[in-house]
Write a protein that holds these residues in place. Sequence first.
Motif, PDB file in Angstrom:
ATOM      1  N   ALA A 269      -9.344   1.385  -9.553  1.00 53.72           N
ATOM      2  CA  ALA A 269      -8.012   0.877  -9.945  1.00 53.72           C
ATOM      3  C   ALA A 269      -6.868   2.084  -9.701  1.00 53.72           C
ATOM      4  O   ALA A 269      -5.783   1.615  -9.409  1.00 53.72           O
ATOM      5  CB  ALA A 269      -8.038   0.713 -11.619  1.00 53.72           C
ATOM      6  N   HIS A 270      -7.257   3.296 -10.145  1.00 52.78           N
ATOM      7  CA  HIS A 270      -6.107   4.171  -9.786  1.00 52.78           C
ATOM      8  C   HIS A 270      -5.696   4.509  -8.458  1.00 52.78           C
ATOM      9  O   HIS A 270      -4.546   4.415  -8.181  1.00 52.78           O
ATOM     10  CB  HIS A 270      -6.520   5.807 -10.392  1.00 52.78           C
TER      11      HIS A 270
ATOM     12  N   ARG B 131      -5.906   1.986  -6.227  1.00 54.26           N
ATOM     13  CA  ARG B 131      -5.117   0.866  -6.024  1.00 54.26           C
ATOM     14  C   ARG B 131      -3.643   0.680  -6.620  1.00 54.26           C
ATOM     15  O   ARG B 131      -2.587   0.426  -5.746  1.00 54.26           O
ATOM     16  CB  ARG B 131      -5.628  -0.214  -6.380  1.00 54.26           C
ATOM     17  N   ILE B 132      -3.415   1.383  -7.774  1.00 51.32           N
ATOM     18  CA  ILE B 132      -2.235   1.442  -8.208  1.00 51.32           C
ATOM     19  C   ILE B 132      -1.247   2.565  -7.624  1.00 51.32           C
ATOM     20  O   ILE B 132      -0.135   2.470  -7.291  1.00 51.32           O
ATOM     21  CB  ILE B 132      -2.334   1.550  -9.834  1.00 51.32           C
ATOM     22  N   PHE B 133      -1.904   3.759  -7.446  1.00 56.50           N
ATOM     23  CA  PHE B 133      -1.109   5.162  -7.294  1.00 56.50           C
ATOM     24  C   PHE B 133      -1.494   5.433  -5.774  1.00 56.50           C
ATOM     25  O   PHE B 133      -0.562   6.357  -5.466  1.00 56.50           O
ATOM     26  CB  PHE B 133      -1.638   6.242  -8.133  1.00 56.50           C
TER      27      PHE B 133
END
Length: 86
Positions: free
Chosen positions: A69-70, A72-74
């Motif tokens: 998730a990190h 994909r987000i950042f």
Amino acid sequence: MLALMASTTRITVTLPTEQVAELKKLTDNISGYVAEAVARQIRHQLLGEDLHRHQEQHGAFTDEELAEAHERIFGHEEGAGEPEAA
């Protein structure tokens, strides 16, 4: 791009004097600034509730899921999470 005009309601909000002074340095449209901040906070709170509900149904997120998730987000940052060389 045309923005749709949302209906509005006038309210009175009390803020610390220091915050008002800083707001006036940042924007001429305090109402718009505050409206954006409130919308962001509402989205944050709703997302938190969704994530909590998901974990109640499916269990806690694994370290791998959190890392994905990190990413994909950042996006990937070289050396992210690794200690810097002395």
